[in-house]
Design a protein around this motif. Structure first.
Motif, short mmCIF file in Angstrom:
data_model
loop_
_atom_site.label_atom_id
_atom_site.label_comp_id
_atom_site.label_asym_id
_atom_site.label_seq_id
_atom_site.Cartn_x
_atom_site.Cartn_y
_atom_site.Cartn_z
N PHE A 261 0.87 -1.18 0.00
CA PHE A 261 0.00 0.00 0.00
C PHE A 261 0.90 1.23 0.00
CE2 PHE A 261 0.37 1.57 4.37
CZ PHE A 261 0.84 0.46 5.06
N VAL A 301 -9.00 6.28 1.71
CA VAL A 301 -8.40 5.27 0.85
C VAL A 301 -8.83 5.45 -0.60
CG1 VAL A 301 -8.19 2.77 0.45
CG2 VAL A 301 -8.48 3.61 2.77
N PRO A 303 -7.80 3.51 -4.58
CA PRO A 303 -6.91 2.63 -5.35
C PRO A 303 -5.93 3.49 -6.16
CG PRO A 303 -9.23 2.05 -5.70
CD PRO A 303 -9.21 3.35 -4.98
N TRP A 304 -4.68 3.06 -6.27
CA TRP A 304 -3.64 3.88 -6.90
C TRP A 304 -4.03 4.33 -8.31
CZ3 TRP A 304 -0.85 2.87 -11.38
CH2 TRP A 304 -1.07 1.62 -11.95
N VAL A 331 -7.12 -4.04 3.83
CA VAL A 331 -6.30 -3.32 2.85
C VAL A 331 -6.15 -4.14 1.57
CG1 VAL A 331 -3.99 -2.36 2.41
CG2 VAL A 331 -5.02 -2.14 4.67
N ARG A 332 -6.30 -3.45 0.44
CA ARG A 332 -6.13 -4.11 -0.85
C ARG A 332 -4.80 -3.70 -1.47
NH1 ARG A 332 -11.61 -1.84 -3.18
NH2 ARG A 332 -10.60 -0.12 -2.10
N ASP A 335 -3.67 0.08 -2.61
CA ASP A 335 -4.39 1.18 -1.96
C ASP A 335 -3.45 2.33 -1.62
OD1 ASP A 335 -6.93 0.14 -1.93
OD2 ASP A 335 -6.86 -0.58 0.15
N ILE A 337 -3.29 5.33 1.03
CA ILE A 337 -3.98 5.54 2.32
C ILE A 337 -3.48 6.80 3.03
CG2 ILE A 337 -4.54 4.49 4.55
CD1 ILE A 337 -3.91 1.75 3.31
#
Ligand SMILES: Nc1nc2c(ncn2[C@@H]2O[C@H](COP(=O)(O)OP(=O)(O)O)[C@@H](O)[C@H]2O)c(=O)[nH]1
Ligand SMILES: [Mg+2]
Length: 341
Positions: A261, A301, A303-304, A331-332, A335, A337
């Motif tokens: 992350f 949060v 997603p990139w 958490v994926r 992510d 954050i």
């Protein structure tokens, strides 16, 4: 939180050559066995295109990748578990690693003694496997009577599991190949058995290897890799030589079930961090700063890829793409954050 990979194998298979290429750190590389006595620890950056992409949007002062540790453990030989060639000491170094990267020798070099006496990947893998198994067996043989003697209820339950494991270890099966449920896994976790660790096989070779059996492995010529580290960008292009070490690092990372992350620290520093898959966001916070775990309130949060698409944190917020996450959020991978405390 740092995860580590122990580089193991017979002597003179290319372990230190790999380690040196990985860390670009000067370690003893010599054609004599047992040059490496103390394990060398190297911190290696995990390559990640996403970090670069995020940084292009955020334009931070500082970009920091996440890392993984590699440990150059001295060569194991037959009988290592009984102490041959300082083997016992080396085996204990493996205990502290999260995964094993086993280098297998598939190169001819008359100047470098081949301890096995031949090129035979299956046999080589079998020897190391046996040493790991024997060491686990030794641990089990010490442990079981001790627990039985203590005789408390929870000890006896544990003994049962250990006996089941012992049965299969003495039959030549790695603990990682055993079907254990989560409870059993938890019960034996602290013992750090060597054969519970995932093993990645790296064939050190300059030709395609054909095997009699199916062994999942990576192939790489470590001599070339060593040479590449000494070349300039220009020379690399001229000679059309390209390093494949990134693949090795990524494979190890993935084998460990790790995810990445990112944090942006209000635009100051874009940084990648590592957690085990299925970690909740509080745990992830703890990786960054202990306060982010202890005083966690919530986090933002995104997603990139979404952040990159939005082209800035503010625009992402305006589009409603930034999600608020509570403490149970899992958490994926990928992510970005912002922790709020
Ligand atoms: N020809 C050839 N020699 C290699 C290769 N990899 C390592 N060596 C040589 O083998 C010797 C032992 O390598 P080293 O990395 O120290 O082995 P270790 O004992 O497993 O750590 C060194 O002289 C290396 O240069 C390879 O792929 N091809
Ligand atoms: Mg070595």
């Amino acid at each position: 939180m740092s995860f580590s990979v122990g580089i193991v194998g017979l002597p003179n298979v290319g372990k230190s050559t790999l380690f040196k290429a990985l860390t670009k750190k000067e370690v003893a590389i010599s054609p004599r066995p047992f040059t490496t006595i103390n394990p060398n620890i190297g911190i290696v950056r995990v390559p990640d295109q996403r970090l670069t992409a995020i940084a292009e949007v955020i334009k931070p002062q500082k970009i920091t990748p996440t890392t993984i540790e590699f440990i150059d453990i001295a060569g194991l030989i037959k009988g290592a578990h009984k102490g041959e060639g300082l083997g016992n000491q080396f085996l204990s170094h493996i205990r502290n690693c999260d995964a094993i990267l086993e280098v297998v020798r598939i190169f001819d070099n008359p100047k470098v003694e081949n301890v096995l006496g031949e090129i035979n990947p299956e046999k080589e893998i079998e020897i190391i496997k046996l040493e790991l198994l024997m060491k686990d067996l030794e641990t089990l043989n010490n442990l079981i009577p001790k627990l039985e003697k203590k005789g408390e209820k929870k000890d006896l339950k544990r003994t049962e599991i250990l006996k089941k494991i012992k049965n299969s270890v003495s039959g030549g099966k790695l603990i990682s190949e055993l079907e254990l449920n989560d409870k059993e896994k938890k019960e034996i976790k602290d013992y750090q058995f060597l054969t519970t660790k995932p093993i990645i096989y790296l064939f050190n070779t300059n030709y395609k290897v054909s095997l009699n059996s199916q062994i999942l492995h990576l192939e790489l010529n470590l001599k070339d890799e060593q040479e590449i580290t000494e070349l300039s960008e220009h020379e690399k292009q001229e000679l059309e030589m390209k390093s494949h070490l990134d693949q090795i690092i990524t494979s190890c990372y993935n084998t460990l079930d790790l995810i990445t992350f990112f944090t942006i620290k209000g635009g100051e520093e874009t940084r990648a961090w590592t957690v085990k898959q299925n970690s909740n966001i509080k745990t992830a916070g703890g990786v960054v700063h202990s306060d982010f775990e202890k005083k966690f309130i919530r986090a933002e949060v995104i997603p990139w890829q979404k952040l990159v698409d939005a082209n800035s944190w503010t625009q992402a917020r305006n589009k409603g793409w930034i999600q608020t996450a509570g403490k149970d959020y899992i958490v994926r991978d990928g992510d970005v954050i912002e922790f709020k405390i």
